[in-house]
Write a protein that holds these residues in place. Structure first.
Motif, PDB file in Angstrom:
ATOM      1  N   ASN A   1       0.830  -1.213   0.000  1.00  0.00           N
ATOM      2  CA  ASN A   1       0.000   0.000   0.000  1.00  0.00           C
ATOM      3  C   ASN A   1       0.865   1.265   0.000  1.00  0.00           C
ATOM      4  O   ASN A   1       0.416   2.337   0.370  1.00  0.00           O
ATOM      5  N   ARG A   2       2.121   1.124  -0.391  1.00  0.00           N
ATOM      6  CA  ARG A   2       3.034   2.273  -0.475  1.00  0.00           C
ATOM      7  C   ARG A   2       4.066   1.971  -1.553  1.00  0.00           C
ATOM      8  O   ARG A   2       4.260   0.803  -1.925  1.00  0.00           O
ATOM      9  N   ILE A   3       4.738   3.024  -2.025  1.00  0.00           N
ATOM     10  CA  ILE A   3       5.850   2.815  -2.943  1.00  0.00           C
ATOM     11  C   ILE A   3       7.161   2.763  -2.135  1.00  0.00           C
ATOM     12  O   ILE A   3       7.150   2.988  -0.931  1.00  0.00           O
ATOM     13  N   GLY A   4       8.255   2.434  -2.803  1.00  0.00           N
ATOM     14  CA  GLY A   4       9.571   2.496  -2.147  1.00  0.00           C
ATOM     15  C   GLY A   4      10.179   1.143  -1.852  1.00  0.00           C
ATOM     16  O   GLY A   4      11.394   1.036  -1.752  1.00  0.00           O
ATOM     17  N   GLY A   5       9.339   0.115  -1.641  1.00  0.00           N
ATOM     18  CA  GLY A   5       9.865  -1.227  -1.365  1.00  0.00           C
ATOM     19  C   GLY A   5      10.815  -1.224  -0.190  1.00  0.00           C
ATOM     20  O   GLY A   5      10.434  -0.890   0.943  1.00  0.00           O
ATOM     21  N   ARG A   6      12.066  -1.565  -0.464  1.00  0.00           N
ATOM     22  CA  ARG A   6      13.057  -1.640   0.617  1.00  0.00           C
ATOM     23  C   ARG A   6      13.665  -0.280   0.944  1.00  0.00           C
ATOM     24  O   ARG A   6      14.631  -0.191   1.699  1.00  0.00           O
ATOM     25  N   MET A   7      13.113   0.787   0.387  1.00  0.00           N
ATOM     26  CA  MET A   7      13.388   2.156   0.874  1.00  0.00           C
ATOM     27  C   MET A   7      12.120   2.579   1.589  1.00  0.00           C
ATOM     28  O   MET A   7      11.076   2.730   0.967  1.00  0.00           O
ATOM     29  N   TRP A   8      12.199   2.757   2.873  1.00  0.00           N
ATOM     30  CA  TRP A   8      10.981   2.986   3.644  1.00  0.00           C
ATOM     31  C   TRP A   8      11.274   3.854   4.865  1.00  0.00           C
ATOM     32  O   TRP A   8      11.855   3.389   5.839  1.00  0.00           O
ATOM     33  N   SER A   9      10.881   5.114   4.777  1.00  0.00           N
ATOM     34  CA  SER A   9      11.083   6.032   5.901  1.00  0.00           C
ATOM     35  C   SER A   9       9.800   6.058   6.720  1.00  0.00           C
ATOM     36  O   SER A   9       8.820   6.672   6.340  1.00  0.00           O
ATOM     37  N   ASP A  10       9.837   5.351   7.825  1.00  0.00           N
ATOM     38  CA  ASP A  10       8.654   5.187   8.674  1.00  0.00           C
ATOM     39  C   ASP A  10       8.600   6.326   9.693  1.00  0.00           C
ATOM     40  O   ASP A  10       9.638   6.745  10.208  1.00  0.00           O
ATOM     41  N   THR A  11       7.402   6.824   9.988  1.00  0.00           N
ATOM     42  CA  THR A  11       7.303   7.973  10.893  1.00  0.00           C
ATOM     43  C   THR A  11       6.578   7.618  12.197  1.00  0.00           C
ATOM     44  O   THR A  11       6.171   8.511  12.941  1.00  0.00           O
ATOM     45  N   SER A  12       6.449   6.328  12.492  1.00  0.00           N
ATOM     46  CA  SER A  12       5.647   5.982  13.665  1.00  0.00           C
ATOM     47  C   SER A  12       6.311   6.395  14.987  1.00  0.00           C
ATOM     48  O   SER A  12       5.633   6.452  16.016  1.00  0.00           O
ATOM     49  N   LEU A  13       7.595   6.703  15.008  1.00  0.00           N
ATOM     50  CA  LEU A  13       8.215   7.222  16.240  1.00  0.00           C
ATOM     51  C   LEU A  13       8.287   8.752  16.230  1.00  0.00           C
ATOM     52  O   LEU A  13       8.999   9.357  17.023  1.00  0.00           O
ATOM     53  N   GLY A  14       7.561   9.376  15.287  1.00  0.00           N
ATOM     54  CA  GLY A  14       7.450  10.840  15.300  1.00  0.00           C
ATOM     55  C   GLY A  14       8.418  11.556  14.379  1.00  0.00           C
ATOM     56  O   GLY A  14       8.263  12.748  14.120  1.00  0.00           O
ATOM     57  N   VAL A  15       9.442  10.847  13.912  1.00  0.00           N
ATOM     58  CA  VAL A  15      10.400  11.420  12.953  1.00  0.00           C
ATOM     59  C   VAL A  15      10.649  10.345  11.896  1.00  0.00           C
ATOM     60  O   VAL A  15      10.474   9.161  12.166  1.00  0.00           O
ATOM     61  N   PRO A  16      11.059  10.751  10.685  1.00  0.00           N
ATOM     62  CA  PRO A  16      11.298   9.724   9.660  1.00  0.00           C
ATOM     63  C   PRO A  16      12.532   8.883   9.988  1.00  0.00           C
ATOM     64  O   PRO A  16      13.615   9.437  10.179  1.00  0.00           O
ATOM     65  N   LEU A  17      12.345   7.584  10.083  1.00  0.00           N
ATOM     66  CA  LEU A  17      13.449   6.669  10.373  1.00  0.00           C
ATOM     67  C   LEU A  17      13.447   5.585   9.304  1.00  0.00           C
ATOM     68  O   LEU A  17      12.397   5.005   9.008  1.00  0.00           O
TER      69      LEU A  17
ATOM     70  N   GLY B   1      13.010 -10.684   6.793  1.00  0.00           N
ATOM     71  CA  GLY B   1      12.961 -12.065   6.303  1.00  0.00           C
ATOM     72  C   GLY B   1      11.535 -12.578   6.180  1.00  0.00           C
ATOM     73  O   GLY B   1      11.253 -13.481   5.393  1.00  0.00           O
ATOM     74  N   GLN B   2      10.624 -11.994   6.989  1.00  0.00           N
ATOM     75  CA  GLN B   2       9.228 -12.435   6.968  1.00  0.00           C
ATOM     76  C   GLN B   2       8.363 -11.547   6.090  1.00  0.00           C
ATOM     77  O   GLN B   2       7.163 -11.787   5.955  1.00  0.00           O
ATOM     78  N   ASP B   3       8.933 -10.514   5.531  1.00  0.00           N
ATOM     79  CA  ASP B   3       8.149  -9.580   4.708  1.00  0.00           C
ATOM     80  C   ASP B   3       7.738 -10.287   3.411  1.00  0.00           C
ATOM     81  O   ASP B   3       8.601 -10.704   2.631  1.00  0.00           O
ATOM     82  N   PRO B   4       6.432 -10.419   3.158  1.00  0.00           N
ATOM     83  CA  PRO B   4       5.987 -11.224   2.011  1.00  0.00           C
ATOM     84  C   PRO B   4       6.310 -10.619   0.657  1.00  0.00           C
ATOM     85  O   PRO B   4       6.159 -11.288  -0.359  1.00  0.00           O
ATOM     86  N   PHE B   5       6.761  -9.347   0.630  1.00  0.00           N
ATOM     87  CA  PHE B   5       7.098  -8.729  -0.650  1.00  0.00           C
ATOM     88  C   PHE B   5       8.596  -8.441  -0.765  1.00  0.00           C
ATOM     89  O   PHE B   5       9.022  -7.634  -1.585  1.00  0.00           O
ATOM     90  N   ALA B   6       9.374  -9.095   0.084  1.00  0.00           N
ATOM     91  CA  ALA B   6      10.832  -8.993  -0.002  1.00  0.00           C
ATOM     92  C   ALA B   6      11.497 -10.329   0.351  1.00  0.00           C
ATOM     93  O   ALA B   6      12.421 -10.760  -0.303  1.00  0.00           O
TER      94      ALA B   6
END
Ligand code: FAD
Length: 473
Positions: free
Chosen positions: A86-102, A411-416
């Motif tokens: 549901n997003r682009i980027g694949g194995r490039m992924w800046s997640d913001t769930s800790l409040g800053v992009p990581l 390792g468990q990611d179904p799209f990688a």
């Protein structure tokens, strides 16, 4: 063979580490008290397009697929990008769930000189920060800081052993694992238990971190056949995904569209997906090696033996990341990272601090290779407990519990199904070429595992996408 260790020497003792979930269920878990206020979605043209026909179908919206699609559109061809997530980027992924992009996937441009990703960052005005692996501290199992002399001794020992391994690389008639070669060299030396531990700590930094595989899973002959760019390594304080977002602007990307089968022949390509059937004159497949290895996607006709053998021979390794956010900084603010030579090498050995880059009390620990796979079997609570035990050994019992965390399980990611490719014993760089080879001028292949020169990197994936698009255009 040239010694690659100068750049890849993340665990240079006097330095530290660095190489380098949709949330639960897709390979990442996260818990936080922070409110994320940052944009986390790109702006491709995902809503308006309804056509199911294009000159070229691009499968996968990672950097390889997005680079290819953009290049094809610039050549005047119509393109639809099909993406399972549901997003682009694949194995490039800046997640913001800790409040800053990581960055949960790629973090670094490895070698900025002449690197196409540097050019993109400069052209689009995307901010990067130089990292300094020497700005780090190493601690022993008791949490005591190593002296400069001790650091240097470990490095010298490694260099002595590795120069003999390099000689074997050139001189053996049969391939073997890197571990077997190292063991042969070590068996002729009188090394103390401590020397051996320090040496293996160092070696794991070069292999498990950088290649996602332990020495036992790497080919002596070929493990470091890849090339590299010169110059500093840099990170993206606002997240690496910025690169892929700007490239994807305006492209027709269909998210939540999982490709199930690909039929191809002289009259073009038909792709069956979870959201219907798509047709094109040609297609570029950028599906990760880990997914190809699962044989979940049906190719009709089946892939040629040469390509299938390459898929089977190459391997997918793992590098996992654990981010911990604290209420305060309890480590040295100026340092960029620290190494820990604990009893269980590869576990909580390599840490990076985000104070110097974004001024946040955030630590990142890396687990690669076997330890990376093992981490995925633990519950979140067990992972956090392991991290805190190590941090307490180094910094004392008074440190606070983390306010939030994010744990990847690539390792468990179904799209990688893994982090990136590597060359195990008896495989070779030629297998990357075999994977890259187009079929009948209709079906093209791109992605990090098709780049013989720069596998397992963002720039390798990007260049492979551009090359496939140029061949078509
Ligand atoms: C933890 C980690 C750290 C890393 N660190 C670095 C680093 O510091 N520097 C660096 O240069 N590189 C690093 N890398 C490697 C780099 O991220 C990859 O080499 C690169 O992003 C791969 O791009 P790609 O386009 O080949 O593949 P991907 O980004 O995986 O793109 C492939 C796309 O195909 C999609 N897909 C899969 N199956 C299907 C299907 N059935 N139907 C439709 N779509 C599907 C996937 O969802 C994905 O979006 C790191 C990777 C990881 C995981």
């Amino acid at each position: 063979m040239k010694n690659k260790l100068s750049r890849r020497n993340f665990l240079k003792i006097s330095s530290v580490v660095t190489a380098s979930t949709l949330l639960a269920g897709c390979g990442v878990t996260s818990e936080s008290n922070s409110e994320s206020t940052l944009p986390s979605s790109p702006d491709p043209d995902t809503e308006t397009e309804t056509s199911t026909q294009a000159d070229v179908l691009v499968i996968g919206a990672g950097i390889a697929g997005i680079a290819a699609a953009r290049k094809l559109e610039q050549s005047g061809l119509s393109v639809i990008v099909l993406e399972a997530r549901n997003r682009i980027g694949g194995r490039m992924w800046s997640d913001t769930s800790l409040g800053v992009p990581l960055d949960l996937g790629a973090s670094w441009i490895h070698g900025i000189e002449g690197n196409p990703i540097t050019e993109l960052a400069n052209n689009f005005g995307i901010k990067t920060i130089v990292t300094d692996y020497d700005n780090a501290i190493t601690y022993n199992a008791e949490g005591k800081q190593l002296t400069d002399k001790e650091d240097s001794a470990i490095e010298a020992l490694f260099e002595e052993i590795y120069s003999e391994v390099e000689f074997m690389q050139e001189d053996t008639d049969n391939d073997m694992s890197l571990e077997d070669a190292i063991e042969q060299v070590i068996s002729g030396k009188k090394l103390s238990k401590e020397d051996l531990r320090n040496l293996h700590f160092y070696i794991l930094g070069q292999t498990a971190e950088e290649y996602g595989a332990d020495p036992s899973d790497l080919s002596l002959w070929e493990w470091d056949q890849d090339e590299e760019f010169d110059g500093d390594d840099v990170v993206f304080p606002n997240g690496y995904s910025e690169i892929v977002y700007v490239l994807a602007k305006g492209l027709d990307v269909r998210l939540n569209t999982k490709v199930l089968s690909i039929s191809y022949g002289s009259d073009g390509v038909e792709v069956e997906t979870s959201s219907g059937t798509f047709g094109g004159d040609k297609a570029i497949v950028t599906i990760p090696l880990g997914v190809l290895k699962q044989n979940q996607i049906e190719f009709d006709p089946p892939l040629l033996a040469e390509k299938q053998d390459a898929i089977d021979r190459l391997a997918m390794g793992v590098l996992n990341k654990v981010y911990l956010k604290f209420s305060e900084v309890f480590w040295e603010e100026e340092i960029e990272g620290f190494g820990y030579i604990g009893e269980n090498l590869g576990e909580w050995s390599d840490w990076m601090s985000f104070v110097p880059y974004i001024n946040e009390p955030i630590l990142l620990a890396f687990h690669g290779g076997e330890k990376g796979f093992a981490l995925e079997e633990l519950s979140d609570d067990e992972v956090i407990a392991g991290a805190m035990e190590t941090l307490r050994t180094i910094f004392g019992n008074d440190i606070p519990e983390p306010e939030g965390y994010t744990i990847t399980r690539w390792g468990q990611d179904p799209f990688a199904f893994g982090s990136y490719s590597h060359i195990p014993p008896f495989a070779s760089g030629e297998d990357y070429d075999a994977l890259a080879k187009p079929i009948d001028d209709v079906l093209y292949f791109a992605g990090e595992a098709t780049s013989r020169e720069y596998p397992s990197t963002v720039h390798g994936a990007y260049l492979s996408g551009i090359a496939a698009a140029e061949e078509i255009a």
